[in-house]
Design an enzyme around this catalytic site. Structure first.
Site, PDB file in Angstrom:
ATOM      1  N   LYS A 118       0.825  -1.209   0.000  1.00  0.00           N
ATOM      2  CA  LYS A 118       0.000   0.000   0.000  1.00  0.00           C
ATOM      3  C   LYS A 118       0.864   1.266   0.000  1.00  0.00           C
ATOM      4  O   LYS A 118       0.603   2.206  -0.758  1.00  0.00           O
ATOM      5  CB  LYS A 118      -0.928   0.006   1.221  1.00  0.00           C
ATOM      6  CG  LYS A 118      -1.770   1.267   1.308  1.00  0.00           C
ATOM      7  CD  LYS A 118      -2.822   1.168   2.387  1.00  0.00           C
ATOM      8  CE  LYS A 118      -3.327   2.535   2.764  1.00  0.00           C
ATOM      9  NZ  LYS A 118      -2.635   3.115   3.901  1.00  0.00           N
ATOM     10  N   ASP A 136      -7.010   0.672   1.323  1.00  0.00           N
ATOM     11  CA  ASP A 136      -6.883   0.702   2.779  1.00  0.00           C
ATOM     12  C   ASP A 136      -8.094  -0.013   3.376  1.00  0.00           C
ATOM     13  O   ASP A 136      -8.907  -0.609   2.667  1.00  0.00           O
ATOM     14  CB  ASP A 136      -6.754   2.137   3.292  1.00  0.00           C
ATOM     15  CG  ASP A 136      -8.085   2.868   3.275  1.00  0.00           C
ATOM     16  OD1 ASP A 136      -9.019   2.406   2.578  1.00  0.00           O
ATOM     17  OD2 ASP A 136      -8.215   3.889   3.967  1.00  0.00           O
TER      18      ASP A 136
END
Ligand code: SF4
Length: 216
Positions: A118, A136
């Site tokens: 991420k 997320d």
């Protein structure tokens, strides 16, 4: 599944303008800020980074710092000891870059201490314009609720599925807008389904045995 165009149009209606909430002024600061944002809010990160960046403005300065001094600057954040360790190790690897500019591939970023999938994708999206939909906890939850992915899909899988459903030119917008939707409307524990346009067709709501958070 909610028709992707309907969801996209709804997001544009709710959030005509979106922008990154983390504050930074160069690649190095951006990578540090994203790394610090793991399991905490961008607002919390923005409170500590001005002092952190003042004390350690370059990889060289951060690499030679005492770990306790880095910890001291970020101790209001969760996991601050692990994050301080990663910042020092990351800075050791980044020593020698010019003007705090980081020109690394996705794989090279992933090889840096503390930089996961991420962090690397958000950095490349925000600083290098490499389109993707970093995932997320909000995006994973909402994608699952609306039927674009399965609830237990890994973030990388969720991202790929979302990118198939939505046009490339909207990916960066979606990354920010779905997070806002997750914070303001479709929260984890008390989604405001009564206020939501999809309350009559939401796959998640249909599956629920009881009405969640409906306003009378
Ligand atoms: Fe989320 Fe409720 Fe809207 Fe479904 S109806 S998208 S669960 S807020």
């Amino acid at each position: 599944m909610i028709e992707p165009k309907l969801f996209l149009d709804y997001l544009h209606e709710l959030y005509p303008e979106v922008k990154a909430t983390l504050e930074f002024s160069n690649d190095f600061e951006c990578l540090v800020a994203i790394l610090l944002s793991a399991q905490t809010t961008d607002v919390s990160v923005n409170k500590v980074t001005p002092v952190l960046f003042k004390h350690f403005p370059t990889p060289e300065e951060m690499a030679k710092a005492n770990i306790e001094d880095i910890e001291n600057d970020i101790k209001s954040l969760g996991l601050y000891r692990a994050k301080a360790k990663h910042l020092k190790e990351l800075s050791l690897k980044l020593q020698g870059i010019s003007d705090n500019t980081i020109d690394l591939s996705f794989e090279e970023l992933r090889a840096l201490p503390g930089v996961g999938w991420k962090t690397a994708t958000v950095f490349l999206l925000e600083r290098k314009g490499i389109a993707s939909i970093p995932v997320d906890t909000h995006i994973k939850r909402i994608s699952g609720r609306l039927g674009y992915s399965k609830p237990n899909d890994e973030p990388e899988v969720v991202s790929k599925k979302l990118m198939k459903h939505f046009p490339k030119g909207e990916w960066q917008y979606l990354h920010h807008a779905i997070i806002l939707f997750g914070r303001n409307v479709c929260s984890a524990k008390n989604p405001l389904c009564g206020d939501c346009k999809f309350r009559d067709e939401c796959p998640y709501l249909r599956k629920c045995s009881k009405t969640i958070g409906k306003k009378s």
